[in-house]
Design an enzyme around this catalytic site. Sequence first.
Site, mmCIF file in Angstrom:
data_model
loop_
_atom_site.group_PDB
_atom_site.id
_atom_site.type_symbol
_atom_site.label_atom_id
_atom_site.label_comp_id
_atom_site.label_asym_id
_atom_site.label_seq_id
_atom_site.Cartn_x
_atom_site.Cartn_y
_atom_site.Cartn_z
ATOM 1 N N HIS A 198 -28.579 -30.785 -3.287
ATOM 2 C CA HIS A 198 -27.463 -31.331 -4.064
ATOM 3 C C HIS A 198 -26.111 -31.000 -3.443
ATOM 4 C CE1 HIS A 198 -29.535 -32.703 -7.803
ATOM 5 N NE2 HIS A 198 -30.463 -31.877 -7.368
ATOM 6 N N CYS A 226 -31.549 -36.178 -4.718
ATOM 7 C CA CYS A 226 -32.644 -35.698 -5.553
ATOM 8 C C CYS A 226 -33.364 -36.891 -6.210
ATOM 9 C CB CYS A 226 -32.129 -34.687 -6.573
ATOM 10 S SG CYS A 226 -33.427 -33.678 -7.319
ATOM 11 N N GLU A 256 -23.321 -32.277 -4.134
ATOM 12 C CA GLU A 256 -22.275 -32.324 -5.162
ATOM 13 C C GLU A 256 -22.140 -30.983 -5.899
ATOM 14 O OE1 GLU A 256 -25.981 -33.388 -7.499
ATOM 15 O OE2 GLU A 256 -25.243 -33.533 -5.455
#
Length: 228
Positions: free
Chosen positions: A199, A90, A201
């Site tokens: 994302h 990002c 994560e």
Amino acid sequence: MSAAGASIGVITFPGSLDDGDARRAVRRAGATPVALWHADADLHGVDAVIVPGGFSYGDYLRCGAIAKFAPVMTEVLRAAEHGMPVLGVCNGFQVLCEAGLLPGALTRNAGLHYVCRDQWLRAENTTSVWTTRYEPGAELLIPVKHGEGRYVAEESTLDELEGEGRVLFRYVEDNPNGSSRDIAGVTDARGRVAGLMPHPEHAIDPLTGPTDDGLGMFLSALDTLVPA
């Protein structure tokens, strides 16, 4: 070296907000996360680096444009030149593009609206350091959350990325931001520096994310850092 012996640094800039999640993903993959501060003049011996999402320096000039001048990024650029794996997520993707480690730029979303939702991606390149755990064409469900995620580049650059197989992920079913050719992430020519707007994560455990599809990126890097 065991998996726990591998260390992956996660940078925190003023305005970072996904650094804790990135460290958690590194830990879940089996490596040791190391917190790196934007003012650090060295990388403390880490084996790879993650530039996380957020709003580095408040995005006051342009997303990622100030962060590229941080002392730690001087070391990241030097390490990347010598082959260290680097991942930008990002805002981190924006930083890597601004720093010249990846081509293209991230601009305001088409329609000028902030987007926050779970997004389907297709793995296009599964030979990069960060994607070897995926099958070619695998579809992943990973969150996106950004207002300036529209990937753009010169047509010649886009053709080069396509021709060299450097498109990492592509949006499928729907393009959330108007990115050129539905590109969600790209890699450098060596496949060691990568960036994406979604994302991973936030998708490492079905209990807290839509899937654990993102964990494969961190496991992929670990496979490179700790060969079988």
